[in-house]
Design an enzyme around this catalytic site. Structure first.
Site, mmCIF file in Angstrom:
data_model
loop_
_atom_site.group_PDB
_atom_site.id
_atom_site.type_symbol
_atom_site.label_atom_id
_atom_site.label_comp_id
_atom_site.label_asym_id
_atom_site.label_seq_id
_atom_site.Cartn_x
_atom_site.Cartn_y
_atom_site.Cartn_z
ATOM 1 C CE LYS A 34 2.840 0.143 5.352
ATOM 2 N NZ LYS A 34 2.272 0.068 3.970
ATOM 3 C CD GLU A 54 -2.755 0.974 2.409
ATOM 4 O OE1 GLU A 54 -3.473 2.151 2.837
ATOM 5 O OE2 GLU A 54 -2.865 -0.118 3.119
ATOM 6 N NE ARG A 62 2.111 -8.475 10.222
ATOM 7 C CZ ARG A 62 2.418 -7.381 9.459
ATOM 8 N NH1 ARG A 62 3.377 -6.407 9.734
ATOM 9 N NH2 ARG A 62 1.478 -7.138 8.758
HETATM 10 P P1 ATP Z 1 -0.501 -1.474 6.579
HETATM 11 O O1 ATP Z 1 -0.756 -1.558 8.001
HETATM 12 O O2 ATP Z 1 -0.292 -0.175 6.085
HETATM 13 O O3 ATP Z 1 -1.277 -2.390 5.833
HETATM 14 P P2 ATP Z 1 1.321 -3.502 6.038
HETATM 15 O O4 ATP Z 1 2.915 -3.655 6.801
HETATM 16 O O5 ATP Z 1 0.577 -4.370 5.724
HETATM 17 O O6 ATP Z 1 0.997 -2.171 6.601
HETATM 18 P P3 ATP Z 1 1.458 -3.293 3.057
HETATM 19 O O7 ATP Z 1 2.192 -1.947 2.399
HETATM 20 O O8 ATP Z 1 -0.087 -3.623 2.946
HETATM 21 O O9 ATP Z 1 2.033 -2.733 4.475
HETATM 22 O O10 ATP Z 1 2.342 -4.717 2.879
HETATM 23 C C1 ATP Z 1 2.936 -5.041 1.816
HETATM 24 C C2 ATP Z 1 3.026 -6.638 1.799
HETATM 25 O O11 ATP Z 1 4.245 -6.548 2.796
HETATM 26 C C3 ATP Z 1 2.004 -7.279 2.226
HETATM 27 O O12 ATP Z 1 1.922 -8.409 1.524
HETATM 28 C C4 ATP Z 1 2.316 -7.709 3.846
HETATM 29 O O13 ATP Z 1 1.647 -8.832 4.034
HETATM 30 C C5 ATP Z 1 3.800 -7.661 3.586
HETATM 31 N N1 ATP Z 1 4.394 -7.339 4.983
HETATM 32 C C6 ATP Z 1 4.351 -6.004 5.464
HETATM 33 N N2 ATP Z 1 5.009 -6.291 6.876
HETATM 34 C C7 ATP Z 1 5.501 -7.389 6.645
HETATM 35 C C8 ATP Z 1 6.415 -8.005 7.716
HETATM 36 N N3 ATP Z 1 6.684 -7.556 8.826
HETATM 37 N N4 ATP Z 1 6.808 -9.317 7.457
HETATM 38 C C9 ATP Z 1 6.544 -9.844 6.251
HETATM 39 N N5 ATP Z 1 5.772 -9.429 5.461
HETATM 40 C C10 ATP Z 1 5.215 -8.113 5.566
HETATM 41 MG MG MG Z 2 -1.347 -4.173 4.586
#
Ligand code: ATP
Ligand code: MG
Length: 562
Positions: free
Chosen positions: A275, A38, A265
């Site tokens: 974030k 995102e 994660r």
């Molecule tokens: P938000 O709370 O803004 O959604 P997010 O960390 O999920 O935060 P995204 O931009 O939606 O951010 O994440 C993009 C991709 O990265 C998603 O598929 C998410 O599952 C993966 N991702 C995010 N944080 C982690 C993490 N700590 N470990 C592994 N994968 C992650």
């Molecule tokens: Mg997300």
């Protein structure tokens, strides 16, 4: 799959699922993954894990991996983030080729699909506020309440939804919901919202829309539209899976459909990865920006001196888990040390200089001494370093009253200067008022030149820099941003209370060997006996600046064990 030794390679659980799907001939035997950020912040090391996993699987199985921006929420998303995300993925070494997609590309298709659900009697417009709807949700053990608008006719729903789209209604006055089951044990199946009204411009679609799909209504369908075969996501989406599958059953034609697989994660100790909180650190000025070298962002790690290989190795090594866990950040630091050990030339830099005068060395004489660039890699060759009568050594390498096992300099003691001579400390000059040592007077033994075959041995070897040849530089000693293992997990304490006050120490007047002129941003070195350092992007020849990536040894583990 077999590896080179012919032994059966152990597969992680995602690879095992993929290989089984391939064996069964699912999805025309294709493997197609995606990385779906995102664009509401910079990527961090957790995203790097997901990138390495998704692009890595595509590479391994001759498949493809898409980059898709999940840009369904107009208010938080910005073009700056889109660009930084692309830079970071490329820097990590992955390529989405021409497959750069946006969930917003599918707004028309999603709208049509919503209309289809209405026509099937599976979606309705609810005139209640978000609060009233939330109030009727029930609890995991108690069924929710059905909305009084749930049984509107298809015609009425079509008309209202059309008018929502046309901009007739104010924000928050109506939503479109799926008509599933208000008594489902899975809360996500209790008539979830599909569309909300938001009179806001979107970074790509401008003012074309004033209704926007919810993330849950866009995500799974976007995967389907792109022909994704394996939708890999983090564990919190496990409970959303039945909803995504519910949508696809009314959407999918043919037999191809995405299979969602959840993994744990990445969490790192001493690190914040939300974030929202990272943005707060930036906005409140606790760090210099998203790319501050103390941030866990990819751009921060890059400026800190991390290499893409070190991050990819780290991601590989930690593997994929099905349960939440916390990885020691020392493992990440280890990965960069390991990579730089092979790649970074060794140089001499004195961070906290103390002047040494070699009293028996001829005034005005300069010798060019040869030294090797990297003992781990002969092909990196040798270079010349000047030696002269006046040198700098590290202040902490001299003690007036040393303890027993201090093998560095003290009155009357001997050390070897790296790639040079053995010297003996004969005397020192002290500021009588402050007690500060101003300079050391030493003698050298000309017969002990390194490489000359001298067999005289001493215990300590020090790094040094010739004083008249030294470059003056600023060195930024970065350390962990938080001094608590779990800064965000402490009851009644704000994570910012655990900001490490020593996470950045700026040293000026550091003395570097003269080979370190005309450096390019992010050039990397081992400063002998200190750690790995890189050239800060703001560095100039007039004002060189080096960032510490990691010290040679981890001092945190020791502290923890104390
Ligand atoms: P938000 O709370 O803004 O959604 P997010 O960390 O999920 O935060 P995204 O931009 O939606 O951010 O994440 C993009 C991709 O990265 C998603 O598929 C998410 O599952 C993966 N991702 C995010 N944080 C982690 C993490 N700590 N470990 C592994 N994968 C992650
Ligand atoms: Mg997300």
């Amino acid at each position: 799959m077999k590896n080179n030794s012919g032994a059966r390679e152990s597969l992680n659980f995602i690879e095992a699922i993929i290989e089984e799907d391939l064996r069964l001939g699912k999805n025309e035997k294709r493997v197609h993954t995606r990385f779906p950020p995102e664009p509401n912040g910079y990527l961090h090391i957790g995203h790097a894990k997901s990138i390495c996993l998704n692009f890595g699987l595509a590479n391994k199985y001759n498949g493809k991996c898409n980059l898709r921006f999940d840009d369904t929420n107009p208010s938080k998303e910005e073009v700056e983030y889109v660009n930084s995300i692309k830079d970071d993925i490329r820097w990590l070494g992955f390529d989405w080729e021409d497959r750069e997609y946006y969930a917003s590309d599918y707004f028309d298709k999603l709208y049509e699909f919503a209309v289809k659900l209405i026509k099937l009697g599976l979606a309705y417009v609810d005139d209640q506020s978000a609060e009233s709807i939330a109030g009727q949700k029930g609890t995991p053990t108690q069924p929710g309440q059905e909305s009084p608008f749930r049984n509107r006719t298809v015609e009425e729903n079509l008309d209202l939804f059309e008018r929502m789209k046309a901009g007739e209604f104010r924000d928050g006055t109506r939503v479109l919901r799926a008509k599933i089951d208000m008594a489902s044990p899975n809360m996500h199946m209790r008539d979830p919202m599909l569309y909300r009204i938001k009179h806001e411009s979107h970074h790509r679609t401008g003012d074309r829309w004033c209704i926007y799909p919810m993330y849950d209504f866009a995500h799974g369908q976007s995967d389907y539209f792109e022909g994704i075969t394996h939708s890999i996501c983090t564990l919190e989406f496990e409970v959303h899976r039945p909803l995504y599958d519910w949508f696809t059953q009314y959407l999918a034609e043919g037999s191809c459909r995405p299979r969602q697989i959840e993994f744990a994660r990445l969490n790192l100790n001493y690190t914040i990865m939300s974030k929202r909180r990272l943005l707060e650190l930036v906005k409140e000025g606790h760090v210099s920006g998203w790319d501050d070298p103390r941030m866990p962002t990819i751009s921060g790690l890059r400026k800190r001196g991390y290499t893409p290989e070190s991050i990819r190795n780290f991601a590989d090594r930690i593997g994929v888990a099905k349960r939440d866990n916390v990885i020691d950040v020392a493992l990440l630091e280890h990965a960069v040390r390991e990579d730089l050990n092979l790649k970074a030339p060794r140089v001499m830099a004195v961070l906290n200089p103390l002047k040494v005068i070699i009293t028996n060395y001829p005034e005005g004489q300069v010798e060019e001494l040869e030294t090797i660039n990297n003992p781990e890699d002969e092909s990196m060759g040798t270079r010349k370093i000047p030696f002269s009568r006046e040198l700098f050594i590290e202040r902490e390498d001299f003690m007036m009253d040393p303890p027993k096992k201090f093998f560095r300099l003290a009155p009357g003691s001997e050390v070897r200067l790296k790639s040079a001579y053995i010297i003996k400390c004969e005397d020192y000059v002290k500021d009588e008022k402050t007690g500060e040592i101003l300079e050391l007077h030493c003698t050298y033994d000309p017969a002990t030149k390194s490489g000359s075959g001298s067999d005289r041995k001493v215990k300590g070897t020090l790094h040094w820099v010739s004083a008249p040849h030294a470059i003056d530089a600023e060195v930024r000693l970065y350390d962990r941003l938080f001094n608590h293992e779990d800064p965000a997990g402490q009851k009644d304490r704000d994570y910012k209370e655990f900001l490490n006050p020593d996470s950045l120490k700026r040293l000026t007047g550091c003395k570097l060997e003269p080979s370190l002129t005309n450096m390019k941003p992010l050039d990397k070195f081992q400063f002998q006996r200190q750690g790995y350092f890189c050239v800060d992007p703001d560095s100039t020849n007039e004002h060189p600046v080096f960032n510490r990536t990691v010290p040679l040894r981890d001092s945190w583990t020791k502290m923890k064990d104390r």
